[in-house]
Design a protein around this motif. Structure first.
Motif, PDB file in Angstrom:
ATOM      1  N   UNK A   1      -9.711  -9.211 -13.091  1.00  0.00           N
ATOM      2  CA  UNK A   1      -8.611  -9.520 -12.183  1.00  0.00           C
ATOM      3  C   UNK A   1      -8.458 -11.019 -11.969  1.00  0.00           C
ATOM      4  N   UNK A   2      -9.324 -11.790 -12.620  1.00  0.00           N
ATOM      5  CA  UNK A   2      -9.282 -13.232 -12.411  1.00  0.00           C
ATOM      6  C   UNK A   2      -8.167 -13.900 -13.207  1.00  0.00           C
ATOM      7  N   UNK A   3      -7.709 -13.212 -14.263  1.00  0.00           N
ATOM      8  CA  UNK A   3      -6.649 -13.800 -15.077  1.00  0.00           C
ATOM      9  C   UNK A   3      -5.360 -13.911 -14.281  1.00  0.00           C
ATOM     10  N   UNK A   4      -4.607 -14.961 -14.528  1.00  0.00           N
ATOM     11  CA  UNK A   4      -3.355 -15.151 -13.813  1.00  0.00           C
ATOM     12  C   UNK A   4      -2.340 -14.096 -14.240  1.00  0.00           C
ATOM     13  N   UNK A   5      -1.445 -13.768 -13.347  1.00  0.00           N
ATOM     14  CA  UNK A   5      -0.405 -12.798 -13.661  1.00  0.00           C
ATOM     15  C   UNK A   5       0.498 -13.380 -14.741  1.00  0.00           C
ATOM     16  N   UNK A   6       0.794 -12.553 -15.762  1.00  0.00           N
ATOM     17  CA  UNK A   6       1.628 -13.018 -16.861  1.00  0.00           C
ATOM     18  C   UNK A   6       2.993 -13.454 -16.355  1.00  0.00           C
ATOM     19  N   UNK A   7       3.559 -14.449 -17.036  1.00  0.00           N
ATOM     20  CA  UNK A   7       4.859 -14.981 -16.632  1.00  0.00           C
ATOM     21  C   UNK A   7       5.913 -13.892 -16.690  1.00  0.00           C
ATOM     22  N   UNK A   8       6.693 -13.766 -15.624  1.00  0.00           N
ATOM     23  CA  UNK A   8       7.763 -12.784 -15.573  1.00  0.00           C
ATOM     24  C   UNK A   8       7.339 -11.422 -15.072  1.00  0.00           C
ATOM     25  N   UNK A   9       6.048 -11.236 -14.866  1.00  0.00           N
ATOM     26  CA  UNK A   9       5.557  -9.953 -14.367  1.00  0.00           C
ATOM     27  C   UNK A   9       5.177 -10.095 -12.901  1.00  0.00           C
ATOM     28  N   UNK A  10       5.759  -9.255 -12.074  1.00  0.00           N
ATOM     29  CA  UNK A  10       5.449  -9.279 -10.651  1.00  0.00           C
ATOM     30  C   UNK A  10       4.233  -8.395 -10.389  1.00  0.00           C
ATOM     31  N   UNK A  11       3.277  -8.907  -9.606  1.00  0.00           N
ATOM     32  CA  UNK A  11       2.084  -8.126  -9.263  1.00  0.00           C
ATOM     33  C   UNK A  11       2.214  -7.601  -7.837  1.00  0.00           C
ATOM     34  N   UNK A  12       2.178  -6.285  -7.719  1.00  0.00           N
ATOM     35  CA  UNK A  12       2.260  -5.591  -6.435  1.00  0.00           C
ATOM     36  C   UNK A  12       0.872  -5.073  -6.084  1.00  0.00           C
ATOM     37  N   UNK A  13       0.418  -5.324  -4.874  1.00  0.00           N
ATOM     38  CA  UNK A  13      -0.903  -4.861  -4.440  1.00  0.00           C
ATOM     39  C   UNK A  13      -0.727  -3.780  -3.382  1.00  0.00           C
ATOM     40  N   UNK A  14      -1.255  -2.585  -3.654  1.00  0.00           N
ATOM     41  CA  UNK A  14      -1.178  -1.472  -2.712  1.00  0.00           C
ATOM     42  C   UNK A  14      -2.375  -1.507  -1.772  1.00  0.00           C
TER      43      UNK A  14
ATOM     44  N   UNK B   1      -1.129 -12.704  -6.482  1.00  0.00           N
ATOM     45  CA  UNK B   1      -0.227 -11.559  -6.447  1.00  0.00           C
ATOM     46  C   UNK B   1       1.068 -12.002  -5.786  1.00  0.00           C
ATOM     47  N   UNK B   2       2.093 -11.183  -5.940  1.00  0.00           N
ATOM     48  CA  UNK B   2       3.416 -11.549  -5.425  1.00  0.00           C
ATOM     49  C   UNK B   2       3.760 -10.854  -4.114  1.00  0.00           C
ATOM     50  N   UNK B   3       3.388  -9.580  -4.008  1.00  0.00           N
ATOM     51  CA  UNK B   3       3.757  -8.806  -2.826  1.00  0.00           C
ATOM     52  C   UNK B   3       2.619  -7.866  -2.449  1.00  0.00           C
ATOM     53  N   UNK B   4       2.377  -7.741  -1.148  1.00  0.00           N
ATOM     54  CA  UNK B   4       1.483  -6.701  -0.635  1.00  0.00           C
ATOM     55  C   UNK B   4       2.354  -5.529  -0.192  1.00  0.00           C
ATOM     56  N   UNK B   5       2.076  -4.342  -0.747  1.00  0.00           N
ATOM     57  CA  UNK B   5       2.768  -3.130  -0.321  1.00  0.00           C
ATOM     58  C   UNK B   5       1.809  -2.341   0.566  1.00  0.00           C
ATOM     59  N   UNK B   6       2.069  -2.386   1.865  1.00  0.00           N
ATOM     60  CA  UNK B   6       1.219  -1.692   2.837  1.00  0.00           C
ATOM     61  C   UNK B   6       1.745  -0.268   3.042  1.00  0.00           C
TER      62      UNK B   6
ATOM     63  N   UNK C   1       5.580  -5.818   2.397  1.00  0.00           N
ATOM     64  CA  UNK C   1       6.506  -4.709   2.601  1.00  0.00           C
ATOM     65  C   UNK C   1       5.708  -3.537   3.157  1.00  0.00           C
ATOM     66  N   UNK C   2       6.282  -2.860   4.145  1.00  0.00           N
ATOM     67  CA  UNK C   2       5.638  -1.672   4.705  1.00  0.00           C
ATOM     68  C   UNK C   2       6.383  -0.439   4.213  1.00  0.00           C
ATOM     69  N   UNK C   3       5.636   0.510   3.623  1.00  0.00           N
ATOM     70  CA  UNK C   3       6.194   1.790   3.199  1.00  0.00           C
ATOM     71  C   UNK C   3       5.721   2.861   4.172  1.00  0.00           C
ATOM     72  N   UNK C   4       6.650   3.389   4.961  1.00  0.00           N
ATOM     73  CA  UNK C   4       6.322   4.460   5.910  1.00  0.00           C
ATOM     74  C   UNK C   4       6.255   5.773   5.147  1.00  0.00           C
ATOM     75  N   UNK C   5       5.050   6.175   4.756  1.00  0.00           N
ATOM     76  CA  UNK C   5       4.866   7.370   3.938  1.00  0.00           C
ATOM     77  C   UNK C   5       4.788   8.629   4.818  1.00  0.00           C
ATOM     78  N   UNK C   6       4.930   9.783   4.165  1.00  0.00           N
ATOM     79  CA  UNK C   6       4.844  11.096   4.837  1.00  0.00           C
ATOM     80  C   UNK C   6       5.928  11.246   5.909  1.00  0.00           C
ATOM     81  N   UNK C   7       7.055  10.601   5.676  1.00  0.00           N
ATOM     82  CA  UNK C   7       8.116  10.631   6.674  1.00  0.00           C
ATOM     83  C   UNK C   7       8.679  12.040   6.836  1.00  0.00           C
ATOM     84  N   UNK C   8       8.621  12.848   5.745  1.00  0.00           N
ATOM     85  CA  UNK C   8       9.114  14.226   5.824  1.00  0.00           C
ATOM     86  C   UNK C   8       8.236  15.068   6.748  1.00  0.00           C
TER      87      UNK C   8
END
Length: 652
Positions: free
Chosen positions: A16-29, A103-108, A133-140
């Motif tokens: 995971x130490x390698x830098x994110x490739x150019x043009x690829x967005x890294x999302x962390x869950x 990383x680019x975005x944290x998805x909580x 970004x917050x994802x409100x899961x189990x909304x159903x």
């Protein structure tokens, strides 16, 4: 629960130490355990997953790609955590990644049915000051309970995009994609004035970021008198936790709209399933029905595959001239590896049924139910999930003990998991049971499973009483809601886990089978009884295994089980030159009932495969691995002798 197999002896460290490739967005869950984070990960990535360990620890981190409108996003699924300031391995891996990696975005991923508790972690993520970004899961499920969350109001409170989703049903994934594209750095949600002043002082004094300053205060890494003076005498961690809870409660109260509490069907179900008198018998009945379903559905499919492999073997070898090549294809490939592959339907059905149970929310209840019985053996309900994972594969089960906070319980759980029969033992036990007991094979297999679980608990009690004289810690668990399992997702997970079984059949088992075939074939021109395998087997059967009545074929096959338990089945297929139902018929006349029962007992209890030993060594060290190995071998030998003589009295 994940039951995938890992080669613990190899390099399984995630780069995971390698830098994110150019043009690829890294999302962390990031999210709490049981929030549906991994379900979302599997949904959006299609389960094309690379699993590895965080450098220095055996905690899984999953990475995969997500194709979004022509773009490729890299998704990282971090271990479930309740806090970034926690002390267990999972939480430390999550916080270390978020603080040290690019990383680019944290998805909580937030469990909307437990919003207040989930927001505790969300508030910590705000302090990282990274796009979120917050994802409100189990909304159903939340709406079914008569409640709802005002996502727009929550977005205003946190200063970030908030989107309502259901990972299980795939609801509003397009909205999630759009929210990730619009991710932004959140606004700060401040603590009280005294704590904010202390944070600002540390930031200016030591040039720290906001989260690093909070972590420093929480871990008491600065002058204690100064901290206590600023925090009105409260312990730093307690003060921070109280502030987090106050803010989470305040926000949840504003954005959550609930109807008056009603007695729900889930409450009534819990009233029965968690009852101290009814809960355990119900759990035993569920496990029995689980095995009945596995054999009722899986065994006929296994027989069909075995017949197909036998037919294919006859077709392929019909026109081959006699010699080494024909013998290798017929006995090593079809008779050895083919015997293992024929059990893929049985393994798939097992994973599918267990997956239904897992995704329904019952497994957490089973942990709570088993806490009291396990405490009598020196374990707690925390160990139950790891023990259950052992039925799939001992390697990830041992690695999962890193989530147990108590180091003593973690070590004991790791040392008794190798006695839990993994899925690789099931095909061997099924064939042996059918050979000895015919239609009553299910009872024989169940007996072996019960015996192995019983001795794993007795061994835990012995370790706790003799080597680790300390009582298990208090067990607390938040119950996830009951859910209707998704057949599509459960099928995908079952197939994903079954592929590990197939991969093992074409790698480790194939290699072991080739080695066994060479030892069985050479010296060339000699009778089978003069082969190298026969010589080794005869020595063992006339010395070590003489009290058990094992013949040289049984003794030789057990040696191959050190590489992989499936290899015992492939070895028996080569030795008796049979597969499928023919192998069952051959084995039924190859040894007596007492020696066959002793063989089943020894097989289910004796030492684990090399991969499991490697994982155990990582967790408990060389000394305790050797101790565990010797103890398990002695237990298997003595119990098998007892089984042999008892069976002799009953069946001879």
């Amino acid at each position: 629960m994940s039951m995938s197999c890992h080669d613990a002896s190899g390099d399984n460290t995630l780069n995971v130490d390698a830098k994110v490739s150019s043009g690829i967005k890294r999302i962390v869950l990031v999210g709490n355990p049981n929030c549906g984070k991994s379900t979302l990960f599997n949904l959006i990535t299609g389960m094309s997953v690379h699993v590895g360990n965080w450098p220095g620890v055996t905690v899984d981190v999953k990475m995969a790609q997500w194709k979004v409108n022509g773009e490729i996003w890299e998704v990282v699924d971090l271990p479930g955590s309740y806090s970034l300031l926690g002390k267990n391995a999972d939480e430390q891996v999550t916080s270390s990644f978020l603080l040290s990696q690019e990383y680019d975005v944290i998805l909580n991923v937030v469990d909307s049915t437990s919003l207040e508790r989930s927001l505790m972690l969300t508030l910590e993520l705000l302090d990282l000051q990274k796009p979120l970004v917050v994802a409100l899961n189990l909304i159903d499920e939340l709406e079914k309970s008569g409640a709802t969350v005002d996502a727009d109001r929550l977005s205003e409170e946190l200063g970030i995009p908030v989107v309502r989703i259901s990972a299980l049903k795939g609801i509003n994934i397009d909205g999630l994609k759009q929210a990730l594209k619009n991710a932004r750095v959140p606004k700060l949600v401040p603590f009280n004035r005294s704590l904010e002043n202390l944070i600002a002082t540390l930031q200016n004094k030591d040039s720290l970021g906001r989260f690093e300053a909070i972590s420093t205060i929480s871990n008491e890494q600065t002058d204690m008198d100064e901290i206590m003076g600023h925090l009105d005498g409260l312990h730093p961690q307690e003060h921070i936790a109280m502030e987090r809870y106050r803010k989470a409660h305040q926000i949840a109260t504003v954005v959550m709209k609930k109807l008056p509490e009603k007695w729900k069907w889930s409450d009534m179900l819990d009233h029965v399933l968690l009852h101290p008198l009814v809960g355990i018998p119900t759990f035993v009945i569920i496990l029995y029905l689980l095995f009945k379903i596995i054999f009722a559905v899986g065994q006929p499919l296994t027989d069909l595959v075995a017949e197909a492999i036998s037919w294919l073997s006859a077709v392929v070898t019909a026109y081959l001239p006699s010699g080494l090549i024909k013998d290798f294809i017929q006995n090593a490939l079809f008779g050895g590896v083919g015997n293992v592959i024929s059990f893929v339907p049985l393994v798939f059905v097992m994973f599918f049924t267990v997956g239904l149970l897992e995704n329904s929310g019952y497994m957490a209840r089973a942990s709570l139910i088993m806490d009291r019985p396990l405490s009598r053996f020196g374990l707690s309900g925390k160990s139950f999930i790891s023990l259950i994972l052992g039925f799939g594969c001992n390697v990830p089960a041992i690695l999962s003990t890193r989530a147990i906070d108590d180091p003593v319980e973690r070590k004991i759980a790791s040392m008794v998991i190798p006695l839990i029969p993994c899925n690789a033992r099931l095909p061997v036990l099924t064939v042996l049971g059918a050979a000895l007991f015919g239609p009553r094979a299910l009872g024989a297999v169940l007996f072996c499973y019960v015996l192995s679980v019983l001795f794993s608990l007795l061994l835990a009690f012995a370790f706790r009483s003799v080597a680790f004289k300390r009582m298990p810690t208090f067990f607390a668990l938040e119950m996830p809601p009951y859910r209707m399992p998704s057949l599509k997702m459960t099928t995908k997970l079952a197939w994903f886990r079954t592929k590990d079984f197939l991969h093992k059949a074409f790698t480790v088992v194939l290699l072991a089978t080739v080695v066994f075939w060479i030892l069985l074939t050479f010296p060339l021109g000699e009778d089978l009884s003069q082969s190298y395998v026969a010589r080794i087997g005869m020595f063992l059967s006339q010395t070590v295994f003489k009290p058990l009545g094992f013949n040289w074929q049984m003794s030789s096959a057990l040696l191959m089980g050190l590489a992989a338990k499936e290899a015992v089945l492939s070895s028996l297929g080569q030795l008796y030159q049979a597969s499928g139902s023919a192998l069952v018929s051959t084995l039924s006349g190859a040894f007596s009932v007492p020696s066959g029962i002793a063989f089943m007992v020894f097989f289910v209890l004796y030492v684990p495969c090399i991969a499991t030993l490697a994982a155990l060594r990582k967790e408990v060290g060389v000394k305790w691995t050797v101790v565990q190995l010797l103890v398990q071998l002695i237990v298997a030998y003595l119990v098998s002798i007892g089984a042999y003589y008892l069976s002799y009295l009953l069946f001879a």
